[in-house]
Structure formats: C-alpha cells, structure tokens
Design an enzyme around this catalytic site. Structure first.
Site, PDB file in Angstrom:
ATOM      1  N   HIS A 261       9.010   1.653   3.980  1.00  0.00           N
ATOM      2  CA  HIS A 261      10.232   2.239   3.466  1.00  0.00           C
ATOM      3  C   HIS A 261      10.825   1.462   2.304  1.00  0.00           C
ATOM      4  O   HIS A 261      11.788   1.891   1.687  1.00  0.00           O
ATOM      5  CB  HIS A 261      11.270   2.376   4.586  1.00  0.00           C
ATOM      6  N   CYS A 262      10.245   0.292   1.989  1.00  0.00           N
ATOM      7  CA  CYS A 262      10.946  -0.556   1.018  1.00  0.00           C
ATOM      8  C   CYS A 262      10.312  -0.553  -0.367  1.00  0.00           C
ATOM      9  O   CYS A 262      10.883   0.002  -1.305  1.00  0.00           O
ATOM     10  CB  CYS A 262      11.043  -1.974   1.564  1.00  0.00           C
ATOM     11  N   LEU A 263       9.124  -1.136  -0.491  1.00  0.00           N
ATOM     12  CA  LEU A 263       8.609  -1.396  -1.834  1.00  0.00           C
ATOM     13  C   LEU A 263       8.337  -0.152  -2.675  1.00  0.00           C
ATOM     14  O   LEU A 263       8.654  -0.142  -3.867  1.00  0.00           O
ATOM     15  CB  LEU A 263       7.352  -2.274  -1.757  1.00  0.00           C
TER      16      LEU A 263
END
Ligand SMILES: NC(=O)c1ccc[n+]([C@@H]2O[C@H](COP(=O)([O-])OP(=O)(O)OC[C@H]3O[C@@H](n4cnc5c(N)ncnc54)[C@H](O)[C@@H]3O)[C@@H](O)[C@H]2O)c1
Length: 420
Positions: A261-263
């Site tokens: 979900h982040c990078l």
C-alpha cells in the site's frame, strides 16, 4: 482519572496493532471497521495481521477492553479517535473517500475536548483542508477551539521483528499548540518516543519523504541491476561491497518491483499535489515509478530467456514461484509485483504453481495453483522462481533439487541459479 476511551477506525495492518498497543497501555479500545468479515474474525480471536499473533489478540479480548465492531454508534463517548483507513489511488488520483467516510461517520460523536488524529498516509494539507471541515460540519464543533485535531503518520513495517509500533519514533502534529500537546500526551502512552513537528502539513510531508526516498532509491538500484546484467557484472556483489562504506551510502536491494500500500502509491500523492498546486511535475517520482513498474516485465523476460537456454518454451512450462506477497514474511498481496509476474507467466501459457504460506486464500490470484514447497514440486518444475523470499522457505532444498532457479532476491547460489 477514568480509563481513556480510544476508537480506532480501520482495523487493518495499521489500525489493529495500534488498538492492541492501546489495550496493553490500559485504554478502553473500540476497534471499528466496516468490513464485517474482518470484525467477525477479530471477535473470535482470529488475526489476519502477522504482527498481531492470535495470542496477543486473545489477551486483548480477554482483558475486556478491546471491542471490535462495525457500528459507529459504539464510538459514543470517545476521548481519542485514530483514523487508519486506506488511502489508495484511483486512476492515478488520490482516493480520499475512505477518509471522508470515516470523518462523516465519527463526526456526530465528537465532544468538546476530544482528540481526532489522522494516521492514513496522504498529501500535505489533507488534515486541515479536508478532514477539519468535515468534522466541523458533522459535529457543530470547531478546531482548534472546541476539539483537537492532529496528524501522525504510521511507520509500521509489517514483518519486521525489530521495529514495532512501540519502539519506532512517532512523528506527531496538531492544529494549534493545544492539539499538539494533547496528541503528544496520547502517543506517549503508546510509543517510546514522539517527534513533534510544527504543523500537520509537515507531518504529512514527512511520511511522503520517507516513502519517496525508498521508491527512488529502489528504482535506482533496479535500473542498475538491469544494466549490470547487460554489462555482465554482478550487481549484488557490488552493492554488498559498497555497503561496507561506513558513511554516505545506504544499500538498497534490487527486486521484481515494488508493491503493497505504500511505495507504489504514496509518492503519487505527493506528485499529484505538486502538479495540482504548482502545475509542475515531480520528475524523480515519475521516473522511479516507471522503472519500478517495468520490473515485473523484466523479470518475466529473464525467466523466458532462462527457460529458452534450458530448451523450454514458457508456453506449457511448469513453473514454481516462491512467494506472492509484495514483501517477505507477510501475506499482503496488494499491488504485489510477484502477482504481476505470476499473471504474466499464466498469460504466456505457463503452468504456474506458487508457494505462499501467508496470504489469505480468497486473495490469491486465479489461475495459479497453490502448492507446498516439497522436493517433488521442485523436481517437477522447469523453473523455480524466487520472487518473494520468505524466511520460512527451505532454499537448500530448492538448490539441491531444481533444474533451473531464477532468483530475483539473491537468496540462492549454485550452478543452477541465475540471479536478477
Ligand atoms: N500497511 C502498511 O504497512 C502501512 C504503513 C504505514 C502507513 N500505512 C497507511 O495506513 C493507512 C491504512 O493502511 P492499512 O495497511 O492498515 O490498510 P488496511 O486495508 O489493512 O486496513 C484499513 C481498514 O479500514 C477499513 N475501512 C475502510 N473504510 C472504513 C470506514 N469508513 N470506516 C471504518 N473502517 C473502514 C477497511 O475495511 C480495512 O479493514 C493507509 O493510508 C496506508 O497508506 C500503511
């Protein structure tokens, strides 16, 4: 003093560990999530987050101070509310609908003096420009005069045994000095060290700097890996050697791409805001996204070339993929480059099997047969591909029995192994 009542909106990878930690710190915690399947599992002590083992969840439930629920009405009378809902991209644009729904849902339960903290990753300005007016109109109260509003980015690293919520410094911020002080007071009960900053925008940007830094450096090393292969130089050795420099260098490892979900998402929140507010491109982010996005395609091409060398076409080949999650030791398949590689190989006509011990069965990609890691499976495969290097895998078994291994993570060595 009465027990502080916390409501955590969103009981996922971020919200559940926060809820557990707060119970352990003596708070009364309502774990609120609109996903009734998740809440049902939590109610029966069944955790889907690796960092929260079932016994920890069981202790929280047994304390009588952890209440999983789907009902916003159960938030009534809360002192502190932490919002940990998803902030995905929708066609390349930030999708704040979950934050909006959470704000509208909790708004009617705000009381004078309460604290609301947003933890979801988002573009600078969200807390002030989007969440504040929502909460104000739903509650009839004003920030900072009537209630406290803050932002504190989450730094949780799923599957990391050393750095957990409680021992990772937590950046905190508030709208106005009283909100900052209240936010600090709350998080000091949760974590060992808080890092106060001057505004919610600074805190929002802090999180995006951290993830953009990783996205850009991973892209740099991925491009280097692709070029080093063409130059016939062992990039892994070079990175290891460079990593011995005690200052001014931080090693990043190549891989099949970035996921989770982040990078792939957070840096786009920043570039979107830069474009919207300044009309300019954030060129580093665009380039890094392109390079990391191309990695599953590169890995697929390398597997095809490797099969070709051993006299096989990818069409009809039996392939055993190790790991489908986006990072090792987790079951998180969101935006996983490993799933992308698996799907590309399926589309090319390969018989794709995968070993993935952590992922929830209903999240696994269609067309991929999930199998255990056995000598028989390894022997029967035309190629074994290390895509996500979970520590539980027996790499010695793989190297002993495989005919050809493509290793995108530098976990195997030997005559049958080709590394990214
Ligand atoms: N997973 C990570 O490693 C990580 C790390 C740092 C920051 N973050 C950020 O934290 C936020 C949450 O991420 P996550 O990984 O925990 O997501 P997640 O999908 O695991 O959990 C979010 C939960 O929120 C629930 N939800 C959605 N809308 C809701 C609503 N209106 N009311 C109540 N519940 C609702 C969903 O059902 C889900 O269970 C995101 O902004 C993410 O970028 C994630």
């Amino acid at each position: 003093m009465s027990t502080e009542k916390l409501v955590v909106i969103g009981q996922g990878y971020v919200g559940l560990p926060l809820a557990m930690r707060a119970v352990e710190a003596g708070m009364e915690v309502t774990g609120l999530d609109t996903d009734s399947y998740r809440i049902k599992r939590l109610t029966t002590g069944d955790s889907f987050v690796e960092d929260v083992p079932a016994d920890r969840l069981g202790r929280a439930l047994a304390s009588g101070r952890y209440h999983p629920t789907t009902e916003y009405a159960d938030a009534e009378g809360f002192d502190v509310c932490a919002i940990t809902v998803p902030t995905p991209l929708h066609d390349g644009t930030p999708d704040l609908s979950f934050v909006e729904q959470a704000g509208a849902g909790i708004g009617p339960y705000l009381r004078p003096g309460c604290l609301v903290v947003l933890e979801s990753t988002t573009y600078p300005g969200t807390t002030e420009e989007l969440l504040r007016p929502l909460l104000e109109s739903a509650s009839g109260l004003r920030s900072p005069d009537d209630f406290h509003l803050g932002y504190s980015p989450e730094r949780i690293d799923p599957g990391n045994p050393s750095w957990q919520l409680e021992n990772t410094p937590k950046v905190i911020s508030g709208i106005g000095p009283a909100a900052l002080a209240r936010t600090d007071q709350f998080y000091r009960r949760i974590v060992a060290r808080t890092v106060p900053v001057g505004s919610t925008r600074v805190a929002e940007l802090t999180k995006l700097i951290e993830n953009t830094f990783r996205q850009v450096n991973i892209a740099l090393i991925n491009e280097l890996a692709v070029l080093s292969h063409d130059l016939d130089i062992d990039v892994w050795q070079a990175i290891e050697a460079a990593g011995t420099k005690p200052f001014g260098f931080m090693p990043f490892q190549p891989g099949p791409g970035v996921g989770g979900h982040c990078l792939p998402i957070d840096p786009c929140y920043l570039s979107w805001q830069v474009k919207r507010r300044l009309g300019r491109q954030f060129r580093f982010i665009e380039l890094a996204n392109d390079i990391n996005h191309e990695m599953p395609e590169h890995v697929t091409r390398r597997i095809m070339a490797g099969l070709n060398r051993t006299g096989h076409a990818v069409n009809g080949a039996r392939l055993l993929l190790l790991g489908l999650a986006y990072k090792k030791n987790t079951g998180d398949l969101r935006d996983s480059p490993a799933v992308d590689v698996a799907q590309r190989l399926c589309d090319l006509g390969a018989d794709v099997r995968a070993v993935e011990p952590y992922a929830e069965p209903h999240h696994l990609p269609a067309g991929v047969l999930i199998v255990p890691l056995t000598e028989q499976e390894v022997r029967a495969a035309d190629a074994v591909v290390v895509v996500t290097d979970h520590d539980v895998f027996d790499y010695d078994l793989v190297v002993r029995h495989a005919r050809y291994v493509f290793d995108a993570r530098n976990r195997c060595s030997g005559p049958v192994v080709e590394r990214l």
